[in-house]
Design an enzyme around this catalytic site. Structure first.
Site: not given
Length: 358
Positions: A190, A224-225, A247
């Site tokens: 990821d 994104e995190e 994802d």
């Protein structure tokens, strides 16, 4: 059919890319996408944007997002003895990546440290350690319990450019693919597996000079995190109403998703209900291609696409997930997952965008 070079995924996994400092990962992806795209640039949010022109200038444009950043840590303070107290960037806990070597990305020099709890052979006098022992406090280990031992003085750290705000990553010695049977494992699949999927889909899309109907923007996104920051910016500034995210997705019985099954088409997550017409089209196409697509409603989850839609930057959103064991930990993929997901994405982009369902 082109296949993803294992070396590419391994290279991406070993490259540091904490939130807000994704440049090294972006450079690798740019090298791979430049020969496949008509235009490539980096936008003000740090996203890499690769444009593949379509054959019909009136056809809707599509944005496909896969994120560059990884779960990491950030220095909260530098102690007088040269140890670092850190917090997380993204949803992770010390147990996700375990205690061990870390890379401290100083402004002037990258240092090696060790994320540590302390000695097991201690008593209640070492309260911070004692709290986490199953036969004592039985508390889940969190960021207040651990620290980074650097072996440096506070002055040494200052000279290296280490201060509050410095990023800390799992060390390269703990990264890279482990291959076993029909599976591979690593930290940071990821979203490095999704970035590899994005590159392979671009190759498939351009096979034999092929072109999509409308313009396709392949976007390697930032942060994104930390809330889908890069994808929201790209969705606001690039043409089109549709953002598709690539994802990982949790391969768990809770969702009836298996790690050795086909690509997962999401119908909802914590942020949005995904566009039904798009999700149905992906499922039908996956069936046509013999990819055995899986479907899911994710919880404790959101994506670049759903965060962009939830913030009003995308009118339509879709999510294609790679089924993954142990998400946000030491993750596991089937060796066929990247190829299968890339085939489905490329085939989807090669067809007209399904209209909005009534």
């Amino acid at each position: 059919m082109p296949t993803p070079a294992p070396d590419l995924l391994d290279e991406l996994l070993r490259t540091y890319g904490p939130c807000g400092e994704e440049g090294a990962v972006r450079d690798v992806v740019r090298r791979e996408l430049e020969p496949l795209a008509d235009e490539v640039h980096v936008d003000p949010a740090g996203n890499l944007v690769a444009l593949v022109h379509g054959t019909d200038r009136s056809a809707p444009a599509v944005r496909v997002a896969a994120h560059l950043d990884e779960l990491s840590m950030i220095v909260k303070r530098v102690e007088p003895d040269g140890t670092l107290r850190v917090d997380s960037l993204g949803v992770m806990y010390p147990g996700n990546f375990g205690l061990g070597p870390v890379a401290v990305l100083g402004r002037h020099r990258t240092l090696t440290g060790v994320l540590t709890l302390g000695s097991e052979h201690t008593t209640p006098e070492s309260a911070r350690i004692w709290q986490t022992k199953p036969d004592a406090g039985d508390q889940a280990m969190d960021w207040t319990h651990v620290y980074v031992f650097t072996g440096c003085t506070a002055d040494d750290l200052a000279a290296a450019g280490v201060h509050p705000g410095t990023r800390v990553c799992v060390h390269a010695d703990k990264r890279g693919l482990t291959r076993f049977g029909d599976f591979v494992g690593s930290y940071f699949l990821d979203d490095r597996a999704a970035l590899t999927t994005l590159v392979l889909a671009a190759r498939l899309l351009r096979e034999d000079g092929g072109r999509p109907p409308g313009d396709v923007y392949l976007v390697a996104t930032t942060s994104e995190e930390m809330g889908g920051i890069g994808a929201a910016y790209a969705s606001r500034t690039l043409p089109g109403d549709l953002t598709v995210a690539l994802d990982v997705g949790p391969a768990e019985a809770e969702y009836q998703v298996t790690v050795d099954g086909g690509p997962v088409v999401a119908y909802a997550d914590d942020a949005v209900v995904y566009d039904r017409a798009l999700a149905d089209a992906l499922v039908d196409l996956g069936g046509e291609l013999g990819l055995d697509p899986q479907t899911a409603v994710w919880r404790s989850f959101d994506s670049d696409a759903s965060q962009a839609m939830a913030s009003g930057q995308a009118a339509r959103a879709a999510l294609l997930s790679l089924p993954t064991l142990s998400t946000h930990g030491y993750e596991v993929l089937h060796t066929g997952t990247v190829n299968r997901t890339a085939r489905l994405l490329a085939a989807f982009l090669a067809r007209p965008v399904p209209p909005v369902s009534g």
